[in-house]
Design a protein around this motif. Structure first.
Motif, PDB file in Angstrom:
ATOM      1  N   TYR A   1       0.837  -1.203   0.000  1.00  0.00           N
ATOM      2  CA  TYR A   1       0.000   0.000   0.000  1.00  0.00           C
ATOM      3  C   TYR A   1       0.872   1.253   0.000  1.00  0.00           C
ATOM      4  CZ  TYR A   1      -3.541   3.341   1.477  1.00  0.00           C
ATOM      5  OH  TYR A   1      -4.375   4.417   1.538  1.00  0.00           O
TER       6      TYR A   1
ATOM      7  N   ALA B   1       2.376   1.898  -3.464  1.00  0.00           N
ATOM      8  CA  ALA B   1       1.495   1.896  -4.631  1.00  0.00           C
ATOM      9  C   ALA B   1       1.560   3.238  -5.355  1.00  0.00           C
ATOM     10  CB  ALA B   1       0.054   1.609  -4.204  1.00  0.00           C
TER      11      ALA B   1
ATOM     12  N   TRP C   1      -6.309   5.036 -14.261  1.00  0.00           N
ATOM     13  CA  TRP C   1      -5.130   4.208 -14.056  1.00  0.00           C
ATOM     14  C   TRP C   1      -4.351   4.004 -15.339  1.00  0.00           C
ATOM     15  CZ3 TRP C   1      -6.839  -0.143 -10.177  1.00  0.00           C
ATOM     16  CH2 TRP C   1      -7.136   0.453  -8.948  1.00  0.00           C
TER      17      TRP C   1
ATOM     18  N   VAL D   1       3.843  -3.880  -6.630  1.00  0.00           N
ATOM     19  CA  VAL D   1       2.438  -3.558  -6.357  1.00  0.00           C
ATOM     20  C   VAL D   1       1.578  -3.880  -7.575  1.00  0.00           C
ATOM     21  CG1 VAL D   1       0.799  -1.691  -5.855  1.00  0.00           C
ATOM     22  CG2 VAL D   1       2.991  -1.773  -4.658  1.00  0.00           C
ATOM     23  N   ILE D   2       2.019  -3.450  -8.743  1.00  0.00           N
ATOM     24  CA  ILE D   2       1.275  -3.691  -9.978  1.00  0.00           C
ATOM     25  C   ILE D   2       1.137  -5.199 -10.223  1.00  0.00           C
ATOM     26  CG2 ILE D   2       1.213  -3.318 -12.474  1.00  0.00           C
ATOM     27  CD1 ILE D   2       0.825  -0.745 -10.774  1.00  0.00           C
TER      28      ILE D   2
ATOM     29  N   ASN E   1      -1.423  -6.572  -7.770  1.00  0.00           N
ATOM     30  CA  ASN E   1      -2.778  -6.202  -8.176  1.00  0.00           C
ATOM     31  C   ASN E   1      -3.260  -7.076  -9.332  1.00  0.00           C
ATOM     32  OD1 ASN E   1      -2.975  -4.242  -6.231  1.00  0.00           O
ATOM     33  ND2 ASN E   1      -2.665  -2.527  -7.616  1.00  0.00           N
ATOM     34  N   ARG E   2      -2.419  -7.263 -10.311  1.00  0.00           N
ATOM     35  CA  ARG E   2      -2.802  -8.077 -11.469  1.00  0.00           C
ATOM     36  C   ARG E   2      -3.075  -9.523 -11.056  1.00  0.00           C
ATOM     37  NH1 ARG E   2       1.493  -5.216 -15.585  1.00  0.00           N
ATOM     38  NH2 ARG E   2       0.181  -3.387 -16.000  1.00  0.00           N
TER      39      ARG E   2
ATOM     40  N   GLN F   1      -4.374 -10.372  -8.407  1.00  0.00           N
ATOM     41  CA  GLN F   1      -5.677 -10.339  -7.740  1.00  0.00           C
ATOM     42  C   GLN F   1      -6.810 -10.010  -8.712  1.00  0.00           C
ATOM     43  OE1 GLN F   1      -5.598 -11.387  -4.537  1.00  0.00           O
ATOM     44  NE2 GLN F   1      -3.418 -11.539  -4.995  1.00  0.00           N
TER      45      GLN F   1
ATOM     46  N   VAL G   1      -6.941  -7.227 -10.565  1.00  0.00           N
ATOM     47  CA  VAL G   1      -7.129  -5.773 -10.619  1.00  0.00           C
ATOM     48  C   VAL G   1      -6.265  -5.228 -11.754  1.00  0.00           C
ATOM     49  CG1 VAL G   1      -6.897  -3.602  -9.353  1.00  0.00           C
ATOM     50  CG2 VAL G   1      -7.631  -5.667  -8.147  1.00  0.00           C
TER      51      VAL G   1
ATOM     52  N   THR H   1     -11.996   0.142  -8.480  1.00  0.00           N
ATOM     53  CA  THR H   1     -11.416  -0.879  -9.351  1.00  0.00           C
ATOM     54  C   THR H   1     -12.489  -1.464 -10.263  1.00  0.00           C
ATOM     55  OG1 THR H   1     -11.747  -2.588  -7.677  1.00  0.00           O
ATOM     56  CG2 THR H   1      -9.638  -1.473  -7.682  1.00  0.00           C
TER      57      THR H   1
END
Length: 183
Positions: free
Chosen positions: A6, A9, A24, A43-44, A47-48, A50, A52, A74
């Motif tokens: 976090y 990010a 984004w 972080v990216i 997210n991917r 997950q 996102v 999101t």
């Protein structure tokens, strides 16, 4: 949270430095220009993993120093950023207005504090500690003795149920008891 994702990010960094809404798409642009740090890339990647891939960040105007509100919207799985941007073009103004109203409402909600509220003087000395002042500095600034400043800090720690002054500064800030406009 434990991995510090976090904190690193790029969307959070954008929100801290800006106000308003941001597609984004800027993440893809930073990535294409090789302008992401290794921690930001992590972080990216997370997210991917997950699911996102697309969204918007909204950063709210703050009237209190050291305070910032933001939200990440999101996209559901299967929507790419181009489609999300198209939806934003059609409904972004209303979405932003609704989020601003919700943010303002959240700010007015009472905060259930365990323990006592800080006195004005306790908040004042914690404010100065948060600004990096020493006990001696605060004593001079407020026209008090260092012992009196220490007493206010001790009582603030007790009221907040913490052991250290650094913990008191953090907890008071999180509870909106410090850096209060007009306090």
């Amino acid at each position: 949270m434990e991995q510090g994702l976090y904190f690193h990010a790029p969307m959070v960094r954008w929100a801290l430095e800006n106000e308003g809404a941001c597609s984004w798409r800027f993440l893809s642009e930073l990535e294409a220009a090789n302008r992401l740090s290794e921690k930001e890339k992590k972080v990216i990647t997370f997210n991917r993993a997950q699911g996102v891939f697309a969204g918007y960040s909204i950063s709210f105007k703050s009237v209190v120093p050291r305070s910032k509100g933001a939200i990440a919207l999101t996209a559901r799985d299967g929507l790419d950023q181009a489609r999300v941007d198209q939806i934003w073009n059609d409904h972004g103004e209303q979405t932003l207005a609704i989020n601003n109203i919700v943010h303002l409402r959240i700010l007015t909600l009472p905060h259930d504090r365990l323990g006592r509220c800080l006195t004005k003087r306790q908040r004042e000395v914690l404010d100065w500690v948060g600004d990096g002042k020493t006990t001696q500095d605060i004593a001079v600034l407020l026209g008090l003795t260092p012992a009196t400043v220490e007493k206010h800090l001790r009582l603030a720690r007790q009221a907040l149920g913490v052991e250290t002054t650094a913990q008191a500064v953090l907890k008071a800030a999180l509870q909106n008891q410090m850096f209060v406009v007009g306090s």
